[in-house]
Design a protein around this motif. Structure first.
Motif, PDB file in Angstrom:
ATOM      1  N   ALA A  79       0.693  -1.198  -0.064  1.00 26.07           N
ATOM      2  CA  ALA A  79       0.041   0.078   0.033  1.00 26.07           C
ATOM      3  C   ALA A  79       1.011   1.125   0.097  1.00 26.07           C
ATOM      4  O   ALA A  79       0.472   2.299  -0.663  1.00 26.07           O
ATOM      5  N   ALA A  80       2.012   1.227   0.752  1.00 25.52           N
ATOM      6  CA  ALA A  80       2.947   2.485   0.586  1.00 25.52           C
ATOM      7  C   ALA A  80       3.416   2.765  -0.875  1.00 25.52           C
ATOM      8  O   ALA A  80       3.710   3.732  -0.810  1.00 25.52           O
ATOM      9  N   GLY A  81       3.385   1.546  -1.694  1.00 23.76           N
ATOM     10  CA  GLY A  81       3.878   1.799  -2.947  1.00 23.76           C
ATOM     11  C   GLY A  81       2.641   2.132  -3.811  1.00 23.76           C
ATOM     12  O   GLY A  81       2.911   2.133  -5.039  1.00 23.76           O
ATOM     13  N   GLY A  82       1.545   2.290  -3.362  1.00 24.75           N
ATOM     14  CA  GLY A  82       0.401   2.391  -4.106  1.00 24.75           C
ATOM     15  C   GLY A  82      -0.455   1.376  -4.644  1.00 24.75           C
ATOM     16  O   GLY A  82      -1.351   1.406  -5.446  1.00 24.75           O
ATOM     17  N   GLU A  83      -0.073   0.191  -3.983  1.00 26.81           N
ATOM     18  CA  GLU A  83      -0.824  -1.126  -4.654  1.00 26.81           C
ATOM     19  C   GLU A  83      -1.506  -1.709  -3.381  1.00 26.81           C
ATOM     20  O   GLU A  83      -1.135  -1.978  -2.261  1.00 26.81           O
ATOM     21  N   VAL A  84      -2.740  -1.968  -3.572  1.00 24.76           N
ATOM     22  CA  VAL A  84      -3.686  -2.602  -2.752  1.00 24.76           C
ATOM     23  C   VAL A  84      -3.675  -4.157  -2.973  1.00 24.76           C
ATOM     24  O   VAL A  84      -4.142  -4.796  -3.932  1.00 24.76           O
ATOM     25  N   ARG A  85      -3.327  -4.735  -1.898  1.00 22.22           N
ATOM     26  CA  ARG A  85      -3.465  -6.281  -1.876  1.00 22.22           C
ATOM     27  C   ARG A  85      -3.810  -7.033  -0.616  1.00 22.22           C
ATOM     28  O   ARG A  85      -3.971  -6.294   0.292  1.00 22.22           O
ATOM     29  N   GLY A  86      -3.581  -8.324  -0.442  1.00 19.58           N
ATOM     30  CA  GLY A  86      -4.016  -8.857   0.857  1.00 19.58           C
ATOM     31  C   GLY A  86      -5.154  -9.513   0.660  1.00 19.58           C
ATOM     32  O   GLY A  86      -5.600 -10.142  -0.476  1.00 19.58           O
ATOM     33  N   ARG A 111     -10.919  -3.171  -9.758  1.00 14.39           N
ATOM     34  CA  ARG A 111     -10.217  -2.084  -9.118  1.00 14.39           C
ATOM     35  C   ARG A 111      -8.739  -2.694  -8.508  1.00 14.39           C
ATOM     36  O   ARG A 111      -7.686  -2.152  -8.768  1.00 14.39           O
ATOM     37  N   TYR A 112      -9.183  -3.797  -7.809  1.00 13.08           N
ATOM     38  CA  TYR A 112      -8.330  -4.140  -7.071  1.00 13.08           C
ATOM     39  C   TYR A 112      -7.817  -5.766  -7.051  1.00 13.08           C
ATOM     40  O   TYR A 112      -8.241  -6.519  -6.277  1.00 13.08           O
ATOM     41  N   PRO A 113      -7.059  -6.192  -8.288  1.00  9.92           N
ATOM     42  CA  PRO A 113      -7.313  -7.680  -8.725  1.00  9.92           C
ATOM     43  C   PRO A 113      -6.256  -8.377  -7.695  1.00  9.92           C
ATOM     44  O   PRO A 113      -6.340  -9.630  -7.725  1.00  9.92           O
ATOM     45  N   GLN A 114      -5.366  -7.786  -7.005  1.00 11.59           N
ATOM     46  CA  GLN A 114      -4.550  -8.413  -6.322  1.00 11.59           C
ATOM     47  C   GLN A 114      -5.154  -8.759  -4.682  1.00 11.59           C
ATOM     48  O   GLN A 114      -4.091  -9.456  -4.032  1.00 11.59           O
ATOM     49  N   THR A 269      -7.741  -0.905  13.319  1.00 10.70           N
ATOM     50  CA  THR A 269      -7.487  -0.174  12.185  1.00 10.70           C
ATOM     51  C   THR A 269      -7.417  -1.284  10.745  1.00 10.70           C
ATOM     52  O   THR A 269      -6.959  -2.157  10.912  1.00 10.70           O
ATOM     53  N   PRO A 270      -8.261  -0.444   9.889  1.00  9.01           N
ATOM     54  CA  PRO A 270      -8.688  -1.504   8.803  1.00  9.01           C
ATOM     55  C   PRO A 270      -7.344  -1.675   7.979  1.00  9.01           C
ATOM     56  O   PRO A 270      -6.291  -0.904   7.898  1.00  9.01           O
ATOM     57  N   THR A 271      -7.364  -3.045   7.368  1.00  9.74           N
ATOM     58  CA  THR A 271      -6.166  -3.326   6.433  1.00  9.74           C
ATOM     59  C   THR A 271      -6.254  -2.310   5.053  1.00  9.74           C
ATOM     60  O   THR A 271      -7.356  -1.860   4.792  1.00  9.74           O
ATOM     61  N   PRO A 272      -5.251  -2.244   4.143  1.00 15.94           N
ATOM     62  CA  PRO A 272      -5.672  -1.526   3.029  1.00 15.94           C
ATOM     63  C   PRO A 272      -6.748  -2.230   2.049  1.00 15.94           C
ATOM     64  O   PRO A 272      -7.446  -1.292   1.752  1.00 15.94           O
ATOM     65  N   ALA A 273      -6.729  -3.324   2.235  1.00 20.37           N
ATOM     66  CA  ALA A 273      -7.938  -4.007   1.323  1.00 20.37           C
ATOM     67  C   ALA A 273      -9.281  -3.410   1.891  1.00 20.37           C
ATOM     68  O   ALA A 273     -10.143  -3.360   1.289  1.00 20.37           O
ATOM     69  N   ALA A 274      -9.446  -3.712   3.357  1.00 22.49           N
ATOM     70  CA  ALA A 274     -10.834  -3.236   3.859  1.00 22.49           C
ATOM     71  C   ALA A 274     -11.011  -1.808   3.785  1.00 22.49           C
ATOM     72  O   ALA A 274     -12.206  -1.203   3.526  1.00 22.49           O
TER      73      ALA A 274
END
Length: 293
Positions: A79-86, A111-114, A269-274
């Motif tokens: 997420a710090a690199g702009g990619e949502v995954r998990g 939007r978030y295939p990873q 604290t929500p995950t980047p995916a959440a």
């Protein structure tokens, strides 16, 4: 640790190896190596079954937390690199209508295939507990107006009155509206006693000083609808959901129960995916706004 969890959840080294996409000998070797490092056997192995030892039972929760923490860390770095995954795990009652959930999950995946998406069904009570315990990232509930879930964040999405659902040849099918007193003479198909879905109807009849007969208790709408269709009884369901049932008639109930649909999510604290899922639903600094249907 991932191999240990797989063995514990499948109760089989063979099935665990299939799940982890490794040969059984490699998985068994890694589990034995971990047992040696820990100085304790994690599993009792016989020719007929595999089960956790006391040490294995103690090890499992910490192992699961460690793996989840590692996955969370990887997701935060991405997420710090702009990619949502998990991973994203969402819960929902079967009769959710405030949000077009299949379309929402489709849009999210595009939007978030990873992100690995999972959907879990359950009663509103079960879903609140799972979100509170961080087993689910978010969940969609259907509850009575005075119900406020504790230990979670929540937003109201929609509210509406229940309708009577009857077979096409039922005498009530020709009516535009009825009241609870008229319905009290009918046999009902309803959810299990004590469930939030059932409580809405029970409270409405009790408040009106009426008694009704629930002849058939079911666990889901999948069985309720065909039983009503066969004329075995009538049902009370949210109007928006009842409109989607084929081969049945909906009749307005002028003093029927009201259901509120709520979105809840963890106070952790929500995950980047959440966070991305909540943002898609309009959750952020403002109020929840359900996507158009």
């Amino acid at each position: 640790m991932r191999y240990v969890l797989a063995v514990a959840e499948t109760a089989s080294f063979t099935r665990a190896a299939e799940r982890c996409h490794v040969v059984q000998s490699a998985l068994s070797h890694q589990v034995a190596r971990l047992e040696k490092e820990l100085g304790a056997r994690l599993f009792e192995r016989t020719s007929r079954r595999v089960r956790l030892t006391a040490a294995g039972e103690a090890f499992l929760p910490a192992a699961r937390q460690a793996l989840e923490a590692a996955e969370r860390a990887r997701a935060e770095v991405a997420a710090a690199g702009g990619e949502v995954r998990g991973k994203l795990t969402v819960g929902a009652i079967p009769t959710v209508t405030a949000v077009d959930l299949p379309a929402t999950l489709r849009d999210y995946r595009r939007r978030y295939p990873q992100v690995r998406i999972s959907l879990r069904a359950g009663s509103s009570e079960q879903l609140v507990e799972r979100v509170r315990d961080d087993q689910l990232d978010a969940a969609f509930l259907g509850v009575r107006p005075d119900f406020r879930p504790r230990g979670v964040h929540d937003r109201e999405l929609a509210h509406g009155r229940h309708v009577a659902v009857v077979a096409p040849d039922h005498p009530l099918a020709a009516h535009r509206e009825v009241d609870l007193r008229r319905l009290a003479d009918e046999a009902f198909v309803d959810f299990a006693e004590g469930s939030a879905a059932r409580a809405q109807s029970d409270r409405a009849f009790a408040a009106a000083g009426l008694r009704r007969e629930v002849a058939f208790e079911v666990s889901g709408v999948e069985l309720m609808a065909p039983m009503v269709r066969q004329g075995l009884g009538v049902a009370l369901l949210p109007g928006a959901f009842a409109a989607e049932l084929h081969g049945l008639r909906s009749v307005r109930v002028i003093d029927g129960p009201v259901r509120v649909e709520r979105l809840i999510w963890s106070r952790s604290t929500p995950t980047p995916a959440a966070s991305a899922f909540l943002a898609l639903l309009g959750i952020g600094d403002g109020e929840a706004v359900p996507p158009p249907r």
